[in-house]
Write a protein that holds these residues in place. Structure first.
Motif, mmCIF file in Angstrom:
data_model
loop_
_atom_site.group_PDB
_atom_site.id
_atom_site.type_symbol
_atom_site.label_atom_id
_atom_site.label_comp_id
_atom_site.label_asym_id
_atom_site.label_seq_id
_atom_site.Cartn_x
_atom_site.Cartn_y
_atom_site.Cartn_z
ATOM 1 N N SER A 216 0.815 -1.211 0.000
ATOM 2 C CA SER A 216 0.000 0.000 0.000
ATOM 3 C C SER A 216 0.850 1.263 0.000
ATOM 4 O O SER A 216 2.011 1.270 0.409
ATOM 5 C CB SER A 216 -0.938 0.010 1.203
ATOM 6 O OG SER A 216 -0.205 0.145 2.398
ATOM 7 N N LEU A 217 0.220 2.330 -0.468
ATOM 8 C CA LEU A 217 0.840 3.651 -0.416
ATOM 9 C C LEU A 217 0.794 4.155 1.019
ATOM 10 O O LEU A 217 -0.105 3.785 1.784
ATOM 11 C CB LEU A 217 0.067 4.626 -1.306
ATOM 12 C CG LEU A 217 0.034 4.315 -2.799
ATOM 13 C CD1 LEU A 217 -0.942 5.261 -3.504
ATOM 14 C CD2 LEU A 217 1.415 4.399 -3.409
ATOM 15 N N PRO A 218 1.713 5.035 1.396
ATOM 16 C CA PRO A 218 1.603 5.667 2.715
ATOM 17 C C PRO A 218 0.284 6.439 2.818
ATOM 18 O O PRO A 218 -0.335 6.766 1.800
ATOM 19 C CB PRO A 218 2.799 6.622 2.755
ATOM 20 C CG PRO A 218 3.753 6.095 1.736
ATOM 21 C CD PRO A 218 2.909 5.448 0.675
ATOM 22 N N GLU A 219 -0.129 6.745 4.031
ATOM 23 C CA GLU A 219 -1.434 7.373 4.257
ATOM 24 C C GLU A 219 -1.615 8.658 3.449
ATOM 25 O O GLU A 219 -2.640 8.842 2.780
ATOM 26 C CB GLU A 219 -1.638 7.657 5.743
ATOM 27 C CG GLU A 219 -2.992 8.236 6.046
ATOM 28 C CD GLU A 219 -3.228 8.467 7.529
ATOM 29 O OE1 GLU A 219 -4.380 8.801 7.872
ATOM 30 O OE2 GLU A 219 -2.293 8.317 8.336
ATOM 31 N N ALA A 220 -0.637 9.555 3.473
ATOM 32 C CA ALA A 220 -0.771 10.838 2.765
ATOM 33 C C ALA A 220 -0.929 10.616 1.251
ATOM 34 O O ALA A 220 -1.769 11.253 0.606
ATOM 35 C CB ALA A 220 0.420 11.734 3.046
#
Length: 90
Positions: free
Chosen positions: A72-76
């Motif tokens: 997954s991508l980081p939260e931001a």
């Protein structure tokens, strides 16, 4: 400034390699205060809910979740991707 809701959004982009999340959806909830974890599986052919502290199925899906975080991508960046997709829909 948003209040802390305890919810984190992470997106696995379409460009990610094949991963265990493609097998099917699941919901894993962890609670504070000594409450047991809850695993909900929806196979499309009937649901299965497992509630147990020591159930090996709950542990297996907790491990799957941790593995999915690697894809997954980081939260931001996840939030940026969601916003960009929403703007394209307008």
């Amino acid at each position: 400034v948003a209040a802390n809701t305890g919810i984190t959004i992470r997106v696995i982009p379409f460009q990610a390699d094949a991963h265990i999340g493609l097998v099917g959806p699941f919901t894993l909830m962890e609670f504070d205060g000594g409450l047991p974890d809850l695993l909900y599986l929806d196979s499309g052919q009937g649901e299965l809910a497992t509630i147990s502290v020591n159930d090996p199925l709950v542990s297996e899906y907790a491990d799957r979740f941790e593995t999915l975080l690697n894809f997954s991508l980081p939260e931001a960046q996840s939030i940026e991707l969601i916003r960009a997709a929403a703007e394209q829909m307008l």
